[in-house]
Design an enzyme around this catalytic site. Structure first.
Site, PDB file in Angstrom:
ATOM      1  N   LYS A  57     -13.189   4.470 -27.891  1.00 25.75           N
ATOM      2  CA  LYS A  57     -12.920   6.330 -27.854  1.00 25.75           C
ATOM      3  C   LYS A  57     -11.646   6.809 -27.683  1.00 25.75           C
ATOM      4  CE  LYS A  57     -13.730   7.457 -22.815  1.00 25.75           C
ATOM      5  NZ  LYS A  57     -12.517   8.177 -22.631  1.00 25.75           N
TER       6      LYS A  57
ATOM      7  N   GLU B 247     -11.467  -1.450 -15.151  1.00 27.62           N
ATOM      8  CA  GLU B 247     -12.746  -1.816 -14.392  1.00 27.62           C
ATOM      9  C   GLU B 247     -12.602  -3.262 -13.924  1.00 27.62           C
ATOM     10  OE1 GLU B 247     -16.250  -0.573 -16.617  1.00 27.62           O
ATOM     11  OE2 GLU B 247     -15.253   1.436 -16.802  1.00 27.62           O
TER      12      GLU B 247
ATOM     13  N   TYR C 299      -5.740 -12.995 -25.269  1.00 21.81           N
ATOM     14  CA  TYR C 299      -6.816 -13.890 -25.208  1.00 21.81           C
ATOM     15  C   TYR C 299      -7.735 -13.669 -26.360  1.00 21.81           C
ATOM     16  CZ  TYR C 299      -5.002 -15.716 -20.978  1.00 21.81           C
ATOM     17  OH  TYR C 299      -3.993 -16.294 -19.977  1.00 21.81           O
TER      18      TYR C 299
ATOM     19  N   GLY D  69     -14.258  -4.033 -25.831  1.00 22.50           N
ATOM     20  CA  GLY D  69     -15.327  -3.123 -25.578  1.00 22.50           C
ATOM     21  C   GLY D  69     -15.252  -2.250 -24.555  1.00 22.50           C
TER      22      GLY D  69
ATOM     23  N   CYS E   8     -13.170   2.715 -22.729  1.00 25.74           N
ATOM     24  CA  CYS E   8     -11.985   3.359 -23.085  1.00 25.74           C
ATOM     25  C   CYS E   8     -11.270   2.962 -24.517  1.00 25.74           C
ATOM     26  CB  CYS E   8     -10.966   2.941 -21.897  1.00 25.74           C
ATOM     27  SG  CYS E   8     -11.549   3.763 -20.293  1.00 25.74           S
TER      28      CYS E   8
ATOM     29  N   GLY F 115     -11.339 -13.374 -28.259  1.00 24.07           N
ATOM     30  CA  GLY F 115     -12.671 -13.113 -27.731  1.00 24.07           C
ATOM     31  C   GLY F 115     -13.540 -12.587 -28.697  1.00 24.07           C
TER      32      GLY F 115
ATOM     33  N   GLU G 248      -5.190   7.887 -15.750  1.00 20.11           N
ATOM     34  CA  GLU G 248      -5.684   6.916 -14.724  1.00 20.11           C
ATOM     35  C   GLU G 248      -5.280   5.509 -15.710  1.00 20.11           C
ATOM     36  OE1 GLU G 248      -6.492   6.392 -11.707  1.00 20.11           O
ATOM     37  OE2 GLU G 248      -6.115   4.803 -12.273  1.00 20.11           O
TER      38      GLU G 248
ATOM     39  N   LEU H 202      -6.157   2.346 -14.339  1.00 19.38           N
ATOM     40  CA  LEU H 202      -6.761   1.299 -13.607  1.00 19.38           C
ATOM     41  C   LEU H 202      -7.750   0.689 -14.824  1.00 19.38           C
ATOM     42  CD1 LEU H 202      -9.941   2.050 -12.931  1.00 19.38           C
ATOM     43  CD2 LEU H 202      -9.024   3.187 -10.953  1.00 19.38           C
TER      44      LEU H 202
HETATM   45  N1  LIG Z   1     -13.689   3.607 -16.788  1.00 20.42           N
HETATM   46  C1  LIG Z   1     -12.533   3.393 -16.763  1.00 20.42           C
HETATM   47  O1  LIG Z   1     -12.180   2.148 -16.589  1.00 20.42           O
HETATM   48  C2  LIG Z   1     -11.090   4.361 -16.784  1.00 20.42           C
HETATM   49  C3  LIG Z   1     -10.042   4.074 -16.876  1.00 20.42           C
HETATM   50  C4  LIG Z   1      -9.221   4.903 -17.000  1.00 20.42           C
HETATM   51  C5  LIG Z   1      -9.486   6.324 -17.570  1.00 20.42           C
HETATM   52  N2  LIG Z   1     -10.678   6.493 -17.671  1.00 20.42           N
HETATM   53  C6  LIG Z   1     -11.216   7.956 -18.082  1.00 20.42           C
HETATM   54  O2  LIG Z   1     -11.684   8.680 -16.890  1.00 20.42           O
HETATM   55  C7  LIG Z   1     -12.679   9.507 -17.336  1.00 20.42           C
HETATM   56  C8  LIG Z   1     -13.976   9.078 -16.547  1.00 20.42           C
HETATM   57  O3  LIG Z   1     -14.381   7.884 -17.087  1.00 20.42           O
HETATM   58  P1  LIG Z   1     -15.725   6.962 -16.460  1.00 20.42           P
HETATM   59  O4  LIG Z   1     -15.802   5.832 -17.099  1.00 20.42           O
HETATM   60  O5  LIG Z   1     -15.804   6.838 -14.834  1.00 20.42           O
HETATM   61  O6  LIG Z   1     -16.733   8.054 -17.011  1.00 20.42           O
HETATM   62  P2  LIG Z   1     -18.353   8.011 -16.365  1.00 20.42           P
HETATM   63  O7  LIG Z   1     -18.981   8.815 -17.422  1.00 20.42           O
HETATM   64  O8  LIG Z   1     -18.716   6.769 -16.051  1.00 20.42           O
HETATM   65  O9  LIG Z   1     -18.076   9.059 -15.158  1.00 20.42           O
HETATM   66  C9  LIG Z   1     -17.966  10.353 -15.190  1.00 20.42           C
HETATM   67  C10 LIG Z   1     -18.676  10.929 -14.149  1.00 20.42           C
HETATM   68  O10 LIG Z   1     -18.341  12.448 -14.166  1.00 20.42           O
HETATM   69  C11 LIG Z   1     -19.514  12.998 -13.674  1.00 20.42           C
HETATM   70  N3  LIG Z   1     -19.428  14.579 -14.067  1.00 20.42           N
HETATM   71  C12 LIG Z   1     -19.509  15.168 -15.208  1.00 20.42           C
HETATM   72  N4  LIG Z   1     -19.208  16.528 -15.219  1.00 20.42           N
HETATM   73  C13 LIG Z   1     -19.335  16.728 -13.738  1.00 20.42           C
HETATM   74  C14 LIG Z   1     -18.989  17.932 -13.266  1.00 20.42           C
HETATM   75  N5  LIG Z   1     -18.875  19.247 -13.745  1.00 20.42           N
HETATM   76  N6  LIG Z   1     -18.545  17.914 -11.819  1.00 20.42           N
HETATM   77  C15 LIG Z   1     -18.941  16.815 -11.079  1.00 20.42           C
HETATM   78  N7  LIG Z   1     -19.141  15.789 -11.554  1.00 20.42           N
HETATM   79  C16 LIG Z   1     -19.205  15.566 -13.172  1.00 20.42           C
HETATM   80  C17 LIG Z   1     -20.516  12.300 -14.221  1.00 20.42           C
HETATM   81  O11 LIG Z   1     -21.782  12.650 -13.647  1.00 20.42           O
HETATM   82  C18 LIG Z   1     -20.188  10.915 -14.248  1.00 20.42           C
HETATM   83  O12 LIG Z   1     -20.560  10.349 -13.109  1.00 20.42           O
HETATM   84  C19 LIG Z   1     -12.853   9.257 -18.677  1.00 20.42           C
HETATM   85  O13 LIG Z   1     -11.898  10.272 -19.244  1.00 20.42           O
HETATM   86  C20 LIG Z   1     -12.166   7.923 -18.999  1.00 20.42           C
HETATM   87  O14 LIG Z   1     -11.618   7.923 -20.240  1.00 20.42           O
HETATM   88  C21 LIG Z   1     -11.802   5.638 -17.416  1.00 20.42           C
END
Ligand SMILES: NC(=O)c1ccc[n+]([C@@H]2O[C@H](COP(=O)([O-])OP(=O)(O)OC[C@H]3O[C@@H](n4cnc5c(N)ncnc54)[C@H](O)[C@@H]3O)[C@@H](O)[C@H]2O)c1
Length: 403
Positions: free
Chosen positions: A232, A120, A220, A226, A229, A222, A116, A118
């Protein structure tokens, strides 16, 4: 979620939830088997947080793979799409888990990587008008399935979908985040250098950005990157490289540089205002960036913790992250519903997040309410001349001789 209310702040998301629930395209369940059994594909998008070592904690991905595998024990083709950001080893691990769970059942399960990209705050635009969709799949059937799935978003520009092997797809995501983090880290270091030699990073940035090889995006200065992503993913890339004997030195340096940079602004505040004990400071912005309520690894959180440790009292405002900030800080800071209330009687105003509402403040009101008459602008969002004309002192990021 069933009521069409998102649990996170993401512009436009509630509207999409409500319309897709209403037209029957989207439904929610907490029963994995119910969601998976009749589906052609299951996306794993669970969190991949850091372990103490910096490697990803794969327990949620593994648990999801077990649950999905248990729901697929019958002769049927199924695709499991890895959306979570992972390192290449987890691809093999998920394959092994699924094979173990479905053994002897006749199920044909293929794992596809589809990272992914995208961000936030712009998630919906990023998803529906993608610059690229990376699909790492082995079989022709899985590739065809993924192409069909994304066709609504690729009809106009078919080249947007790039097919590759699963591990290259996984590494593309880690590569993108380390590249972007490196740009942010470098411009922040250059901002510190500008402060040291009395140059203005905003002029330097403009000069840099007009080189087409460099460009203006993600350039930019700043308070440090943070969010959930960059940090980690860079730590996991570092650890994965170490485990596999690949000698990387730039990737760990980006993260170290960022950790140091996150303390640059709070240390300047301390130098300017010490002793901080008993002083009240106003902080505008707690989210790690604008248009999100996410405060994970937010530089504002680190800065506030630093200032609290030195005895400062914090009055903070954020248009969306107040609830999450209250969970994190409890009664250690005062959260204000109005940004000017946060400034009342403060020795300084510190701007940590680039929310639009902070970009053109009422300087008259600031002058009236901000006792210390000094603004630390960690995002360089204010006009230096306007601040000075209002009788306030301006300290930006890398704006040593700001004009
Ligand atoms: N947040 C971002 O902008 C973004 C962008 C690109 C990629 N990612 C990747 O996407 C992944 C998720 O990121 P996030 O920020 O949404 O994390 P998050 O921790 O906010 O959300 C993860 C969700 O998964 C749920 N979950 C955990 N185990 C589960 C299961 N067995 N069945 C169903 N649901 C379950 C949790 O309850 C939680 O709601 C990560 O690997 C992250 O690196 C995130």
């Amino acid at each position: 979620l069933r009521a069409g209310r998102s649990t996170i702040h993401e512009p436009g998301l509630d509207e999409i939830l409500q319309s897709t629930i209403a037209d029957g395209t989207l439904s929610f369940t907490t029963e994995t088997a119910e969601a998976v059994a009749e589906a052609d594909a299951t996306f794993i998008a669970v969190g991949t947080p850091s372990l103490e070592t910096g490697a990803y904690d794969f327990q949620y991905v593994e648990a999801a793979a077990h649950e999905i595998g248990r729901a697929l024990r019958r002769p049927k083709r199924h695709i499991v799409v890895l959306k979570s950001t992972v390192t290449p080893d987890i691809y093999t691990r998920v394959q092994t888990i699924l094979a173990g769970e479905t053994e002897g059942s006749g199920a044909q399960v293929e794992v596809v990587s589809n990272p992914e990209f995208l961000a936030e705050g712009t998630a919906i635009r990023d998803f529906s008008q993608p610059h690229r969709i990376i699909v790492g799949a082995v079989s022709a059937a899985a590739r065809q399935f993924m192409e069909g799935l994304y066709r609504p978003f690729t009809k106009r520009e078919p080249g947007v979908l790039q097919l590759t092997d699963p591990k290259s797809a996984i590494v593309t995501k880690l590569a993108a985040n380390s590249f972007l983090a490196c740009r942010v880290g470098l411009i922040n270091e250059l901002a510190r250098y500008c402060d040291a030699v009395s140059a203005d990073i905003e002029h330097v940035r403009a000069g840099l950005a007009s080189d087409p090889r460099i460009g203006h995006l993600f350039l930019y200065p700043g308070p440090g990157y943070g969010g959930s992503c960059f940090g980690k993913d860079l730590r996991a890339l570092r650890e994965s490289a170490r485990e596999h004997g690949a000698d990387l030195s730039l990737v760990p340096a980006i993260e170290e540089s960022n950790l140091r940079h996150k303390l640059y602004m709070p240390r300047r505040i301390e130098r300017q205002l010490e002793p901080l004990a008993g002083r009240t400071l106003a902080v505008w912005g707690i989210a790690f960036k604008a248009r999100t309520d996410d405060i994970r690894e937010s530089p504002a959180v680190d800065a506030i913790e630093y200032l609290l440790e030195r005895g400062a009292r914090i009055r903070a405002h954020d248009p969306e992250a107040g609830r999450r900030a209250a969970q994190h800080f409890g009664s250690r800071i005062t959260l204000c519903g109005n940004k000017y209330d946060a400034v009342d009687g403060a020795a300084a105003l510190v701007i940590m997040t680039e929310w639009d509402t902070y970009k053109s403040p009422d300087y008259h009101e600031l002058h009236e309410r901000l006792s210390g008459r000094i603004i630390f602008d960690a995002r360089n969002i204010l006009d230096v001349l306007e601040v000075r004309q209002a009788g306030l002192t301006y300290v930006g990021m890398g704006r040593g001789c700001a004009t």
